[in-house]
Design a protein around this motif. Sequence first.
Motif, PDB file in Angstrom:
ATOM      1  N   GLY A 112      -6.882   8.236   6.299  1.00  0.00           N
ATOM      2  CA  GLY A 112      -8.180   7.645   5.714  1.00  0.00           C
ATOM      3  C   GLY A 112      -7.927   7.239   4.324  1.00  0.00           C
ATOM      4  O   GLY A 112      -6.700   7.447   4.010  1.00  0.00           O
ATOM      5  N   ALA A 113      -8.763   6.969   3.478  1.00  0.00           N
ATOM      6  CA  ALA A 113      -8.622   6.584   1.913  1.00  0.00           C
ATOM      7  C   ALA A 113      -8.405   7.941   1.254  1.00  0.00           C
ATOM      8  O   ALA A 113      -8.970   8.932   1.668  1.00  0.00           O
ATOM      9  CB  ALA A 113     -10.018   5.875   1.701  1.00  0.00           C
ATOM     10  N   ILE A 114      -7.560   7.588   0.327  1.00  0.00           N
ATOM     11  CA  ILE A 114      -7.143   8.878  -0.534  1.00  0.00           C
ATOM     12  C   ILE A 114      -8.261   9.432  -1.450  1.00  0.00           C
ATOM     13  O   ILE A 114      -8.310  10.771  -1.504  1.00  0.00           O
ATOM     14  CB  ILE A 114      -5.884   8.532  -1.256  1.00  0.00           C
ATOM     15  N   SER A 115      -9.227   8.904  -1.624  1.00  0.00           N
ATOM     16  CA  SER A 115     -10.702   9.202  -2.139  1.00  0.00           C
ATOM     17  C   SER A 115     -11.090  10.228  -1.292  1.00  0.00           C
ATOM     18  O   SER A 115     -11.939  11.145  -1.958  1.00  0.00           O
ATOM     19  CB  SER A 115     -11.346   8.090  -2.806  1.00  0.00           C
ATOM     20  N   ASP A 116     -11.032  10.103   0.038  1.00  0.00           N
ATOM     21  CA  ASP A 116     -11.748  10.875   0.976  1.00  0.00           C
ATOM     22  C   ASP A 116     -10.954  12.192   0.990  1.00  0.00           C
ATOM     23  O   ASP A 116     -11.564  13.224   1.745  1.00  0.00           O
ATOM     24  CB  ASP A 116     -11.850  10.305   2.263  1.00  0.00           C
ATOM     25  N   LYS A 119       0.821  -1.194   0.188  1.00  0.00           N
ATOM     26  CA  LYS A 119      -0.088   0.129  -0.040  1.00  0.00           C
ATOM     27  C   LYS A 119       0.803   1.332  -0.012  1.00  0.00           C
ATOM     28  O   LYS A 119       1.818   1.304   0.402  1.00  0.00           O
ATOM     29  CB  LYS A 119      -0.837   0.151   1.298  1.00  0.00           C
ATOM     30  N   VAL A 120       0.152   2.191  -0.662  1.00  0.00           N
ATOM     31  CA  VAL A 120       0.918   3.507  -0.660  1.00  0.00           C
ATOM     32  C   VAL A 120       0.167   4.712   0.188  1.00  0.00           C
ATOM     33  O   VAL A 120      -0.891   4.756   0.130  1.00  0.00           O
ATOM     34  CB  VAL A 120       1.289   3.984  -2.050  1.00  0.00           C
ATOM     35  N   ILE A 143      -1.450   7.129  -7.254  1.00  0.00           N
ATOM     36  CA  ILE A 143      -0.674   5.852  -6.850  1.00  0.00           C
ATOM     37  C   ILE A 143      -1.208   5.682  -5.466  1.00  0.00           C
ATOM     38  O   ILE A 143      -1.110   4.381  -5.068  1.00  0.00           O
ATOM     39  CB  ILE A 143       0.781   6.400  -6.750  1.00  0.00           C
ATOM     40  N   ALA A 144      -1.564   6.721  -4.493  1.00  0.00           N
ATOM     41  CA  ALA A 144      -1.657   6.568  -3.109  1.00  0.00           C
ATOM     42  C   ALA A 144      -2.868   5.896  -2.842  1.00  0.00           C
ATOM     43  O   ALA A 144      -3.831   6.139  -3.612  1.00  0.00           O
ATOM     44  CB  ALA A 144      -1.677   7.654  -2.336  1.00  0.00           C
ATOM     45  N   ASP A 145      -2.995   5.014  -1.668  1.00  0.00           N
ATOM     46  CA  ASP A 145      -4.114   4.234  -1.334  1.00  0.00           C
ATOM     47  C   ASP A 145      -4.771   5.353  -0.184  1.00  0.00           C
ATOM     48  O   ASP A 145      -5.961   5.271  -0.056  1.00  0.00           O
ATOM     49  CB  ASP A 145      -3.944   2.820  -0.877  1.00  0.00           C
ATOM     50  N   GLN A 146      -3.907   5.758   0.762  1.00  0.00           N
ATOM     51  CA  GLN A 146      -4.259   6.437   2.036  1.00  0.00           C
ATOM     52  C   GLN A 146      -3.510   7.613   2.171  1.00  0.00           C
ATOM     53  O   GLN A 146      -2.676   7.799   1.379  1.00  0.00           O
ATOM     54  CB  GLN A 146      -4.116   5.474   3.243  1.00  0.00           C
ATOM     55  N   PHE A 147      -4.063   8.452   2.995  1.00  0.00           N
ATOM     56  CA  PHE A 147      -3.329   9.673   3.272  1.00  0.00           C
ATOM     57  C   PHE A 147      -3.100   9.736   5.011  1.00  0.00           C
ATOM     58  O   PHE A 147      -4.118   9.076   5.593  1.00  0.00           O
ATOM     59  CB  PHE A 147      -4.009  10.943   2.782  1.00  0.00           C
TER      60      PHE A 147
END
Lengths: 244, 460
Positions: free
Chosen positions: A229-233, A42-43, A213-217
Amino acid sequence: MLSRNTSWMVIILKILDVKNLEVDVKTTKLLDEVSFTLNAGKVTALVGHNGAGKSTLMKTIMGIQEKTAGEIIIQQSFDQDNDFLEYKRRIAFIPEEPMLMSELTAMQHFQLYGKSYQVEESELINRIERYVEGFELQGKLNEFPESLSKGMRQKVQTICAMIPDVPLLLIDEPFMGLDIYAVDYFEEMMKEKIERGTSILLTTHQLERVKGIADQFIMLQDGKLLHHGAISDFDTIKRRSDEV
Amino acid sequence: MTYPSTLKSYLFLKRNRAKKKRAVKKQLWQMSMDKTTAFYLVILGAYVFASIFIFNDYLKVFEDEFIFIEKLLAERFWLILSIVPIRYVFQAFRHPGVLITSSEYQLAMLPHSIKKIALYIALEKWIKLLLQYLLVSMVVIMITPINWLLVCSYFLLFWCVELFMTIPQWKLFQSHLFVKVSYLVLIVSLSMIGELTDSNQIIGTVTIIGVLVANIYFGRSLFDNVHWGRVTEVNDYLVWNMPLVSKAIKVKFKRQRRYNMFQNRASRRKPFQYHHHSIHKRLWLQLFRENVEYILQVIAGLFSAIIIFAFISELVTFIGIAISVHVYTSFVTSIYRERFVSGIVQILPWDVVGYRHTITRWIYVGFVPIMIPIIIYAIIHYSWWSIGLIGLVVSVFLLNVETKLDNMALQLDKKLGEFAIKDFVSFGSLGFIILFYLNPYYSLLSIIIILYYMYQKKGY
């Protein structure tokens, strides 16, 4: 050596475990009760304002910065406090500013990394050839850092960290000083590493670039973990003046 | 169009540098001194001054020495004149002589000429030295019976050489190593010829003419082929390295060595043989080069200390040898640690065993100069026990190095536990060197120490 086909990414999901991390320098608290985990392959993008504690966190995970309290464990077994040498063998780091030695040429740097991470010579040569071609560094292998441009030095530093297969890759500002072709190639390299199960923790200000590329932040503010949380959020970082 | 004043900008830079230095020194002063201590120090200083210069007729006491010095200075004027420039040629290997730091260099990025800035720096240096030499000369004239004309001649000699060697030193610093060595050999040879053939006056005159010609010749191309990177690197270190301050605040002002004379050698560019030894060797050499001043200071200091102790008393000599072994082994252990916590190695996995194997040879080599006065001492006080003393010192040294490196390796792995038996044995073994003074039979313990050392070494 950590071979390419090791199955640690299958068996061990939790690659990095940071618990209640605190870093104090004199009376200033640089990191305060920071806790998070990274899973295999995971990134995670580490975001925050300048001075939020991103680079300090990176350096503390690397062991360059002494921590005041907390635990940092890799692959659920290698504790920074009890098994430091084994712990270090499982991390590769790309600093924001290249940390190259004036006394070593680009090729000698690659060999130093190869030997330090116990990469077989044939494997080392294969990787160097591929990465050097990808980053268009042909003809620069026997040059000392002073003869290279800043971007080229950054490429050399990036190749160094990409040579070993390690469970955890730390990247402080991955695209700093790289031209657009180099950035594209670097993304390719990172994706390859992720496929092999490497976890990546990177700090960046180019959020749009890493969203793919990233999955989380993880968002830091004044040394504290503000959100994760998730990068989409992830929305955006507000200006400091707007937060007041 | 009006141009900004370079002098004003330069002075602005100097003022702020002085301000920053003052602030750092003030911090050091506050850390190390309070008002009471300062008061007592002033009283002590006044007492020392009064006891030497007021209550004691030191002129009478040292009359013969002053007459001897005066005679020597008068006789050797021309020899000294031909020797003094050697200092600047020698300095040109490391220092450019004109303090253009990265700040002055950046000033030249603005609409200011680097030539003007360099001129101001040189002028400032000459004026400062003029004042210093004037002060020293006045003190010498006032408190010694040495002829004032002789003092003035030497004042002029030193200041003029300082002035006229600025350009040659600057140009030599930029030159190839071969050129520097050639000039050094030439000027040293000239002085030797002058002394051996009793023609110091001729050689002195030749030296003055040579220096003046060099000024005219080099003066035309002062700023051609200047290696600014090297100049600013060295000068930044010279300006900001404050040993007392760095000791007090425990922050080392390290020279950013980006350039070295061996870098252009083709052999340095060749890829390594892919084994630990060749890679580690280069990294150690780099670290030694970076810390060469400290290393030489420690080794030369211990070497001199043992020699001086030998003139005091036998017991002091043995205590001195034991302390020297302890200091040297602790020092090399700190150098071993330094390799891991500085530069690129700090972000790499640490092969503590591999690095240890490669440094061990250097550790033994560094101990040789310390052993020399010990061996000479043993030869002077020769008996069969002299061999025992040498064996004892070597065995204690080996055990201490081994133990301290073991501990450092554990410390680097964050596994250093409690005080172990081997620490006690190795530290205690230093006492056997002192006990040798009481009874030389203690040197037989070296056999046990060596066996214990070999037993410990099996672990690595």
